[in-house]
Enzyme design. Structure first.
Site, PDB file in Angstrom:
ATOM      1  N   PRO A   1       0.839  -1.215   0.000  1.00 12.25           N
ATOM      2  CA  PRO A   1       0.000   0.000   0.000  1.00 12.25           C
ATOM      3  C   PRO A   1       0.871   1.261   0.000  1.00 12.25           C
ATOM      4  O   PRO A   1       1.812   1.362   0.780  1.00 12.25           O
ATOM      5  CB  PRO A   1      -0.782  -0.110   1.305  1.00 12.25           C
ATOM      6  CG  PRO A   1      -0.669  -1.527   1.732  1.00 12.25           C
ATOM      7  CD  PRO A   1       0.618  -2.040   1.169  1.00 12.25           C
ATOM      8  N   GLU A   2       0.574   2.189  -0.898  1.00 14.67           N
ATOM      9  CA  GLU A   2       1.289   3.462  -0.968  1.00 14.67           C
ATOM     10  C   GLU A   2       0.419   4.554  -0.352  1.00 14.67           C
ATOM     11  O   GLU A   2      -0.696   4.294   0.067  1.00 14.67           O
ATOM     12  CB  GLU A   2       1.601   3.804  -2.432  1.00 14.67           C
ATOM     13  CG  GLU A   2       2.467   2.777  -3.142  1.00 14.67           C
ATOM     14  CD  GLU A   2       3.936   2.854  -2.730  1.00 14.67           C
ATOM     15  OE1 GLU A   2       4.325   3.813  -2.042  1.00 14.67           O
ATOM     16  OE2 GLU A   2       4.684   1.941  -3.094  1.00 14.67           O
TER      17      GLU A   2
ATOM     18  N   HIS B   1      -5.569 -14.802   8.458  1.00 17.86           N
ATOM     19  CA  HIS B   1      -4.501 -13.968   8.991  1.00 17.86           C
ATOM     20  C   HIS B   1      -5.021 -12.711   9.679  1.00 17.86           C
ATOM     21  O   HIS B   1      -4.360 -11.679   9.676  1.00 17.86           O
ATOM     22  CB  HIS B   1      -3.515 -13.613   7.877  1.00 17.86           C
ATOM     23  CG  HIS B   1      -2.887 -14.824   7.255  1.00 17.86           C
ATOM     24  ND1 HIS B   1      -1.901 -15.550   7.873  1.00 17.86           N
ATOM     25  CD2 HIS B   1      -3.141 -15.461   6.091  1.00 17.86           C
ATOM     26  CE1 HIS B   1      -1.558 -16.574   7.114  1.00 17.86           C
ATOM     27  NE2 HIS B   1      -2.301 -16.541   6.020  1.00 17.86           N
TER      28      HIS B   1
ATOM     29  N   ARG C   1       1.652 -11.572   5.567  1.00 18.92           N
ATOM     30  CA  ARG C   1       3.121 -11.621   5.626  1.00 18.92           C
ATOM     31  C   ARG C   1       3.688 -11.033   6.916  1.00 18.92           C
ATOM     32  O   ARG C   1       4.878 -11.129   7.165  1.00 18.92           O
ATOM     33  CB  ARG C   1       3.704 -10.925   4.394  1.00 18.92           C
ATOM     34  CG  ARG C   1       3.321 -11.683   3.126  1.00 18.92           C
ATOM     35  CD  ARG C   1       3.852 -11.035   1.877  1.00 18.92           C
ATOM     36  NE  ARG C   1       5.306 -11.060   1.828  1.00 18.92           N
ATOM     37  CZ  ARG C   1       6.013 -10.505   0.859  1.00 18.92           C
ATOM     38  NH1 ARG C   1       5.404  -9.875  -0.122  1.00 18.92           N
ATOM     39  NH2 ARG C   1       7.325 -10.566   0.869  1.00 18.92           N
TER      40      ARG C   1
END
Ligand SMILES: [Zn+2]
Length: 275
Positions: free
Chosen positions: A2-3, A94, A113
């Site tokens: 994500p930016e 997750h 992750r």
């Protein structure tokens, strides 16, 4: 990853769904994120009201009551899933933290992750090292004169300078490549060769690109069921980014887009249009 526009979109989605609501229950499934979630996380947040949400760089700052802030970073794969009143929480494998709000809204932090972060700080959170040296927010008060000032003594390339978080916060590789193309500036130019006028153009184009991207991300978020960090990249395609060997989008230009490597990152540009 994500930016800035994606994080801004997530923040806006969270604000619409969560502001003014209090945590009535919560569960931490996993503590070992990039920075471990503190063991007393749930105990300290229980009953707190989300009073304000802000973004600094790629971090979301959740103000919980008057004295605690929860700081969230999405890492590589983090996302926030929001389940409004009437929509049942659907657990994902997750989901590391699940929050239940007093009105029945539920939201979860999911991160396969686990490069993300979710930790607590106090009112002085801005003094922490990771924020103290962070540059200006590109969507706030940022002018060509400001950028010109921060470039005038730098020998590094303009591409590297724009990616330097101390110069400006939160810009990623895609946005920098696209902004340099729109401003017709060669990414290999030394920062101290950029004129005031060029700095003004760069600031304008960086802001335009971020706003366009926020708009396209926002439009995918109508029901807030999935405030998805992976959405929001330009949906209209890139002019230069990831287009090596393809023709320059300028109609009167016969050149192809080049790919070079600068400071370990790919740069895409047109050597005819960008001087
Ligand atoms: Zn061109």
């Amino acid at each position: 990853m994500p930016e800035l526009p994606e994080v801004e979109t997530i923040k806006r989605g969270m604000a619409a769904a969560l502001l003014g609501k209090s945590i009535s229950n919560m569960r931490v499934n996993r503590y070992d994120l990039r920075i471990p979630i503190p063991q007393d996380f749930a105990k300290r947040l229980m009953g707190k009201t989300i009073t304000k949400l802000e973004r600094r760089g790629k971090y979301i700052i959740m103000h919980m009551g008057a004295d605690i802030v929860a700081i969230l970073h999405m890492g590589m794969s983090g996302r926030i899933n929001i389940f409004p009143v009437g929509i049942e929480y659907a657990a994902q494998k997750h989901d590391h933290v699940v929050f239940n709000m007093d009105d029945g809204t539920c939201f979860a932090y999911e991160d396969p992750r686990r490069f993300g972060m979710l930790y607590l700080a106090d009112k002085d959170w801005r003094k922490a090292k990771r924020f103290a040296f962070m540059g200006v927010e590109p969507l706030d008060d940022w002018s060509g004169a400001d950028l010109f000032e921060s470039l005038k003594n730098k020998k590094a390339s303009i591409k590297s300078a724009l990616l330097d978080q101390r110069v400006v916060a939160g810009l990623g590789n895609i946005y920098v490549c696209e902004a340099l193309f729109r401003a017709y500036i060669n990414p290999t130019r030394r920062s101290n060769s950029i004129t005031k006028e060029e700095a003004g153009k760069l600031v304008k184009h960086v802001r335009d690109i971020l706003e366009e991207s926020i708009k396209s991300g926002g439009s995918t978020l109508k029901d807030y069921k999935h405030t998805d960090g992976s959405l929001g990249y330009f949906q209209h395609g890139f002019a230069v980014y990831d287009r090596a060997g393809k023709s320059c989008p300028n109609k009167d230009c016969a050149s192809n887009i080049l790919r070079i490597v600068q400071a370990g990152r790919s740069t895409f540009y047109c050597s005819s249009c960008q001087k």
